[in-house]
Every structure is written in structure tokens, then in C-alpha cells.
Design an enzyme around this catalytic site. Structure first.
Site, mmCIF file in Angstrom:
data_model
loop_
_atom_site.group_PDB
_atom_site.id
_atom_site.type_symbol
_atom_site.label_atom_id
_atom_site.label_comp_id
_atom_site.label_asym_id
_atom_site.label_seq_id
_atom_site.Cartn_x
_atom_site.Cartn_y
_atom_site.Cartn_z
ATOM 1 N N SER A 116 48.486 -30.780 71.386
ATOM 2 C CA SER A 116 49.437 -29.694 71.095
ATOM 3 C C SER A 116 49.472 -29.369 69.598
ATOM 4 O O SER A 116 50.475 -29.611 68.935
ATOM 5 C CB SER A 116 50.830 -30.045 71.608
ATOM 6 O OG SER A 116 51.239 -31.336 71.227
ATOM 7 N N SER A 123 44.303 -40.214 67.717
ATOM 8 C CA SER A 123 45.359 -40.759 66.853
ATOM 9 C C SER A 123 46.124 -41.879 67.539
ATOM 10 O O SER A 123 46.939 -42.560 66.909
ATOM 11 C CB SER A 123 46.327 -39.646 66.430
ATOM 12 O OG SER A 123 46.931 -39.041 67.565
ATOM 13 N N GLY A 124 45.892 -42.071 68.839
ATOM 14 C CA GLY A 124 46.557 -43.149 69.575
ATOM 15 C C GLY A 124 47.580 -42.676 70.581
ATOM 16 O O GLY A 124 48.341 -43.479 71.126
ATOM 17 N N LYS A 125 47.604 -41.390 70.865
ATOM 18 C CA LYS A 125 48.623 -40.823 71.753
ATOM 19 C C LYS A 125 48.628 -41.467 73.126
ATOM 20 O O LYS A 125 49.657 -41.968 73.594
ATOM 21 C CB LYS A 125 48.419 -39.315 71.897
ATOM 22 C CG LYS A 125 48.579 -38.522 70.620
ATOM 23 C CD LYS A 125 48.410 -37.037 70.857
ATOM 24 C CE LYS A 125 47.043 -36.678 71.396
ATOM 25 N NZ LYS A 125 45.942 -37.054 70.484
ATOM 26 N N SER A 126 47.490 -41.428 73.808
ATOM 27 C CA SER A 126 47.431 -41.926 75.194
ATOM 28 C C SER A 126 47.708 -43.423 75.269
ATOM 29 O O SER A 126 48.440 -43.890 76.157
ATOM 30 C CB SER A 126 46.062 -41.622 75.806
ATOM 31 O OG SER A 126 45.857 -40.232 75.919
ATOM 32 N N GLY A 172 49.569 -35.382 68.144
ATOM 33 C CA GLY A 172 48.802 -35.919 67.020
ATOM 34 C C GLY A 172 47.345 -35.522 67.160
ATOM 35 O O GLY A 172 46.925 -34.964 68.184
ATOM 36 N N LEU A 173 46.578 -35.793 66.129
ATOM 37 C CA LEU A 173 45.147 -35.488 66.155
ATOM 38 C C LEU A 173 44.447 -36.211 67.311
ATOM 39 O O LEU A 173 44.946 -37.247 67.780
ATOM 40 C CB LEU A 173 44.508 -35.917 64.827
ATOM 41 C CG LEU A 173 44.788 -35.056 63.595
ATOM 42 C CD1 LEU A 173 44.334 -35.792 62.340
ATOM 43 C CD2 LEU A 173 44.087 -33.700 63.708
ATOM 44 N N PRO A 174 43.304 -35.696 67.752
ATOM 45 C CA PRO A 174 42.525 -36.442 68.748
ATOM 46 C C PRO A 174 42.200 -37.845 68.245
ATOM 47 O O PRO A 174 41.864 -38.024 67.072
ATOM 48 C CB PRO A 174 41.248 -35.597 68.880
ATOM 49 C CG PRO A 174 41.657 -34.216 68.498
ATOM 50 C CD PRO A 174 42.682 -34.392 67.419
#
Length: 241
Positions: free
Chosen positions: A152, A83-86, A79-81
Site C-alpha cells: 500500500s 520490510s517484514g510485513k507478512s 512498508g516496502l517489499p
């Protein structure tokens, strides 16, 4: 994965025999009204069955019949920087750890700290993703599953990961870029808008949305807890059922 030690097995056997022996003594005393006979029967049963229980447990641990091997999986957050990934990946990792399966957490920041000379051009990022794919493949060869979070941004690098690893589950964390800017506690979006950061996904470089993600979560509308539980349910149903 946790392995039960011999000491634990022995303690379990003793604790169970205390309960079982007390029951035996009570039953014998009830029927024969002889405390000495009841105690003797209980002691003999305890000595014999503690050993039998331990041997029985050892034999069943060595038998593969009835056991199902959990094939390693890769949970890939994109997802975008900001976006809540981590954040969501951390929550999912903590929940999956409770299942006591071999598991590793991979995050873009941690990997770049180890390999700091990686650039941000399309070619650099694609090459970097292949390194990550080899790392995940190596972990999977040792029966270790992974929870990975990387921007990615390019479809070809995500495709490469899918082809390199087994049981790949893509989680696309969809978020409006304005929302990501609001979450920008690092100030990276501001720097990218000023031109201080180049090849920044969503600003001066593309982010190509996944076309075949197994899970899509709109983080503008879904809380971290809700997203975490949805992903964990999917993994339990599809990967470790």
C-alpha cells in the site's frame, strides 16, 4: 469466538459436583459419625445442584449485563517489499488468535492469487485497495477483526482504507531499502533494478511513508519477536481492553 456447548456445561457441572459432594460427605460424616447419612446427603445434594448449576449457567449466558462487546479492528501493515510485513503480521495473528476473538488474516499475495488480473499502476493499486477496504468492512459488519499486510505505497489508498473501516491501526514497518534488498530471497529487487518489473515500490515507483501511523517499527533494529509483542500489547490496550 467459541461458544460453550450444553455437553461441556454438563460435564463441568458433574466434575464440580464430584468435588463438592465429596466435601459434603466428609463434613456430614465428621459431625454425625454416620456414613449412611453422609452418603445420602451427598447424593441428594448432587442431584439437585447439578440441575441448578446447569440452569444457572444457561441464564447467565443469556444475560448481556456485565458483558463488553469487542468492536472489530483492522490492523494494517504497510512498508516496502521485504520490510517484514507478512512475517510480523503472521506472528501477531497467531498471538491474537490465542485470545479467541473472531479474526481473519489478509495478505497481498493471497488476495492477488484470488484476483490475479490486478495491475500495479497507481490507479490499479488504489482501486485494488478499495476492494480490500470493502472486504474488511464486510468482515467487520460480521464482528470479525482483520490483520492485513499490503505494501500500500500511496497515502491516498491508505487514507481510503482508514475512512472505510473502523478501528483502523496502521503499522508502518520501516526498513532501509538496502536491508530489503539483502532479504530479497525472491529476487524481485534485482528484477526491478534491471527493468524487468515496473511500478516496483522503492525502485521505479514511489513509496510514500505514512504520516499518521499508530505504530512505527524499525525492522533494521527490532527483531520479529520484539515487534510482535509490541503490536500485540498495543492491540490489547487500545482495541480489546
Amino acid at each position: 469466538m467459541y461458544k460453550e456447548t450444553n455437553i461441556r456445561s454438563i460435564v463441568k457441572g458433574i466434575s464440580w459436583r464430584v468435588v463438592a459432594t465429596s466435601t459434603t460427605i466428609t463434613i456430614v460424616y465428621f459431625f454425625f459419625d454416620r456414613l449412611d447419612l453422609a452418603i445420602a446427603a451427598g447424593l441428594i445434594e448432587t442431584v439437585l445442584k447439578v440441575g441448578l448449576y446447569w440452569g444457572h449457567e444457561r441464564i447467565w449466558q443469556k444475560l448481556r449485563w456485565g458483558k463488553k462487546k469487542i468492536e472489530p479492528f483492522n490492523l494494517w501493515f504497510t512498508g516496502l517489499p521485504l520490510s517484514g510485513k507478512s512475517t510480523i503480521a503472521d506472528g501477531v495473528y497467531e498471538e491474537l488468535e490465542k485470545l479467541q476473538i473472531p479474526l481473519e488474516r489478509l495478505d497481498s499475495k493471497d488476495i492477488r492469487d484470488v484476483v490475479p488480473d490486478v495491475g500495479f499502476t497507481r490507479e490499479d493499486r488504489n482501486r485494488h485497495m478499495k476492494r480490500i477496504g470493502h472486504l474488511i468492512k464486510t468482515l467487520q459488519n460480521n464482528s470479525i477483526s482483520t490483520v492485513a499486510s499490503f505494501v500500500s505505497p500511496y497515502r491516498e489508498s491508505r487514507k481510503a482504507i482508514r475512512e472505510m473501516v473502523t478501528n483502523n491501526v496502521v503499522v508502518y514497518l520501516k526498513a532501509d531499502i538496502e536491508t530489503c534488498k539483502e532479504r530479497d530471497y525472491k529476487g524481485v529487487y534485482e528484477k526491478a533494478l534491471k527493468g524487468e518489473l515496473q511500478n516496483f515500490s522503492g525502485i521505479n515507483d514511489v513509496y510514500e511513508e505514512p504520516q499518521h501511523a499508530e505504530i512505527i517499527i524499525d525492522t533494521d533494529k527490532t527483531s520479529v519477536d520484539e515487534a510482535t509483542q509490541k503490536i500485540v500489547r498495543y492491540i490489547k490496550m487500545e482495541c480489546i481492553k
